[in-house]
Design a protein around this motif. Structure first.
Motif, mmCIF file in Angstrom:
data_model
loop_
_atom_site.group_PDB
_atom_site.id
_atom_site.type_symbol
_atom_site.label_atom_id
_atom_site.label_comp_id
_atom_site.label_asym_id
_atom_site.label_seq_id
_atom_site.Cartn_x
_atom_site.Cartn_y
_atom_site.Cartn_z
ATOM 1 N N ALA A 87 40.713 38.914 38.200
ATOM 2 C CA ALA A 87 40.162 39.475 36.966
ATOM 3 C C ALA A 87 39.154 40.547 37.369
ATOM 4 O O ALA A 87 38.103 40.243 37.951
ATOM 5 N N PHE A 88 39.470 41.797 37.074
ATOM 6 C CA PHE A 88 38.709 42.931 37.581
ATOM 7 C C PHE A 88 37.982 43.637 36.436
ATOM 8 O O PHE A 88 38.598 44.068 35.471
ATOM 9 N N SER A 89 36.657 43.763 36.572
ATOM 10 C CA SER A 89 35.862 44.403 35.524
ATOM 11 C C SER A 89 35.470 45.830 35.866
ATOM 12 O O SER A 89 35.010 46.572 35.000
ATOM 13 N N GLY A 90 35.611 46.209 37.137
ATOM 14 C CA GLY A 90 35.154 47.519 37.566
ATOM 15 C C GLY A 90 33.721 47.487 38.068
ATOM 16 O O GLY A 90 33.176 48.503 38.500
ATOM 17 N N GLY A 91 33.097 46.301 38.027
ATOM 18 C CA GLY A 91 31.724 46.157 38.497
ATOM 19 C C GLY A 91 31.649 45.870 39.991
ATOM 20 O O GLY A 91 32.660 45.755 40.674
ATOM 21 N N THR A 92 30.436 45.733 40.490
ATOM 22 C CA THR A 92 30.201 45.539 41.918
ATOM 23 C C THR A 92 30.844 44.258 42.447
ATOM 24 O O THR A 92 31.506 44.271 43.493
ATOM 25 N N ASP A 93 30.657 43.151 41.750
ATOM 26 C CA ASP A 93 31.148 41.860 42.232
ATOM 27 C C ASP A 93 32.669 41.830 42.370
ATOM 28 O O ASP A 93 33.201 41.500 43.428
ATOM 29 N N SER A 94 33.359 42.166 41.300
ATOM 30 C CA SER A 94 34.824 42.094 41.361
ATOM 31 C C SER A 94 35.412 43.202 42.233
ATOM 32 O O SER A 94 36.509 43.063 42.766
ATOM 33 N N SER A 95 34.658 44.297 42.416
ATOM 34 C CA SER A 95 35.130 45.359 43.314
ATOM 35 C C SER A 95 35.157 44.856 44.754
ATOM 36 O O SER A 95 36.074 45.182 45.517
ATOM 37 N N LEU A 96 34.165 44.058 45.127
ATOM 38 C CA LEU A 96 34.166 43.488 46.474
ATOM 39 C C LEU A 96 35.375 42.571 46.647
ATOM 40 O O LEU A 96 36.006 42.559 47.723
ATOM 41 N N LEU A 97 35.715 41.827 45.615
ATOM 42 C CA LEU A 97 36.877 40.947 45.687
ATOM 43 C C LEU A 97 38.172 41.755 45.850
ATOM 44 O O LEU A 97 39.065 41.356 46.603
ATOM 45 N N VAL A 98 38.269 42.879 45.149
ATOM 46 C CA VAL A 98 39.447 43.736 45.285
ATOM 47 C C VAL A 98 39.581 44.218 46.732
ATOM 48 O O VAL A 98 40.663 44.172 47.327
ATOM 49 N N TRP A 99 38.462 44.651 47.290
ATOM 50 C CA TRP A 99 38.465 45.124 48.681
ATOM 51 C C TRP A 99 38.873 43.997 49.635
ATOM 52 O O TRP A 99 39.713 44.189 50.524
ATOM 53 N N ALA A 100 38.272 42.811 49.466
ATOM 54 C CA ALA A 100 38.549 41.682 50.345
ATOM 55 C C ALA A 100 39.984 41.195 50.201
ATOM 56 O O ALA A 100 40.642 40.837 51.187
ATOM 57 N N ALA A 101 40.491 41.180 48.951
ATOM 58 C CA ALA A 101 41.875 40.746 48.717
ATOM 59 C C ALA A 101 42.852 41.680 49.410
ATOM 60 O O ALA A 101 43.862 41.245 49.978
ATOM 61 N N ALA A 102 42.555 42.973 49.359
ATOM 62 C CA ALA A 102 43.428 43.958 50.003
ATOM 63 C C ALA A 102 43.352 43.859 51.521
ATOM 64 O O ALA A 102 44.355 44.040 52.225
ATOM 65 N N LYS A 103 42.172 43.546 52.035
ATOM 66 C CA LYS A 103 41.964 43.510 53.488
ATOM 67 C C LYS A 103 42.453 42.208 54.120
ATOM 68 O O LYS A 103 43.076 42.209 55.182
ATOM 69 N N TYR A 104 42.181 41.083 53.456
ATOM 70 C CA TYR A 104 42.468 39.785 54.066
ATOM 71 C C TYR A 104 43.641 39.032 53.424
ATOM 72 O O TYR A 104 44.187 38.113 54.037
#
Length: 251
Positions: A16-33
C-alpha cells in the motif's frame, strides 16, 4: 530483524503506497530485496495531486510496478459524517479495496508503511489494519521515523526529508461533514501557501474561517506574508487566522 530479512522471507506481495517517506522506503526495499512486489496507490478526494505525482516518481526510480486504484471515498456515509473514529472507517474502505485488487492480481500479503514511531493507541486507523491483517515491516523491524529518513537518504530517495502529511480530511474538525468542496478548498489553499515557500504546515477549516498552522520557525515569515496570505485566501474564506499555539508538525 532487518528490512532486508523481511523481504527475503517474503519474496512477493502487495504494498500500500502513499507516496510518503515511509512507504517509499518499502518500495525501494521491496525492489532491492524482494522478487515479485507490486505497489498500489489508492486515489481519492482525500489525497492531493502531489502525493500521486511523488508515488509515480518513486515507483519509476525503483522500477516497481504501480497500480492506481480510483475510489469514491465520499460515497460512504460513515466516512463523510466525520466521526471521531473516521480514520478507522476510511482505512477499512481503503485497505479493503487494496486487498481486493491485490488478491485479483495473485497477492495474499499486503503491507503498509506504519513505522515504530507511530502510536497505536492514538491512531484509530491502525485498528483497521490489525483487523484486515495488514503487516507493517517498518514497525516489525523497529524502524522509527528518524531511521526511515536516514535510510531513504542513503538510498537517494528524494522524499527523505518530505514533511509528514496527513490526508486532507484531517483539516476538517470531527463532527463536521466532509464535502468535496471543503477538500478542494483545503488543497487549493495549501498549494497556494506552498508556492510562497512554506513547508510542513496545515490549513484547518473552522466554518468559513481558515486557521493556518506553521512550525514555529516559520512564524516570522508567516507574519511577513500576512497580507499576501489574507489577500489570496480571501476569495475562499471569510476570515483567515494564524494559530500561534499549535505546531503544524504535531498535527
Amino acid at each position: 530483524m532487518q528490512l532486508s530479512d523481511f523481504f527475503e522471507q517474503n519474496s512477493s506481495g502487495a504494498l500500500a503506497f502513499s507516496g510518503g517517506t515511509d512507504s517509499s522506503l518499502l518500495v525501494w526495499a521491496a525492489a532491492k530485496y524482494g522478487k515479485d512486489w507490486h505497489a498500489y496507490y489508492l486515489h481519492s478526494a482525500f489525497q492531493p495531486a502531489f502525493e500521486l505525482a511523488d508515488a509515480r516518481k518513486i515507483a519509476y526510480q525503483c522500477q516497481i510496478p504501480l497500480t492506481i486504484i480510483e475510489a469514491d471515498i465520499l460515497r460512504y456515509p460513515e466516512v463523510t459524517a466525520n466521526p471521531a473514529d473516521r480514520c478507522y472507517h476510511c482505512k477499512r474502505r481503503v485497505f479493503s479495496a487494496i486487498l481486493h485488487q491485490a488478491a485479483t492480481d495473485g497477492y495474499s500479503l499486503v503491507i503498509d508503511g506504519t513505522n515504530a514511531s507511530d502510536d497505536a493507541g492514538d491512531r484509530p486507523g491502525m485498528k483497521a489494519l490489525q483487523e484486515l491483517e495488514i503487516r507493517s515491516p517498518l514497525r516489525e523491524c523497529g524502524l522509527t521515523k528518524g531511521d526511515v529518513r536516514t535510510l531513504c537518504r542513503e538510498a537517494d530517495l528524494f522524499v527523505w526529508n518530505k514533511p509528514s502529511y496527513a490526508c486532507l480530511a484531517t483539516r476538517i474538525p470531527a463532527g463536521t461533514p466532509i464535502t468535496a468542496e471543503a477538500l478542494q478548498k483545503v488543497e487549493k489553499s495549501e498549494n497556494m501557501i506552498a508556492s510562497l515557500g512554506f513547508h510542513d504546515f496545515r490549513v484547518r477549516l473552522r466554518g468559513d474561517t481558515a486557521v493556518l498552522q506553521f512550525t514555529e520557525d516559520q512564524f516570522p515569515y508567516a507574519w511577513e506574508c500576512r497580507e499576501t496570505l489574507r489577500t489570496r485566501l480571501a476569495p475562499m474564506f471569510a476570515q483567515v487566522t494564524l494559530d500561534l499555539t499549535t505546531r503544524a508538525a504535531s498535527c
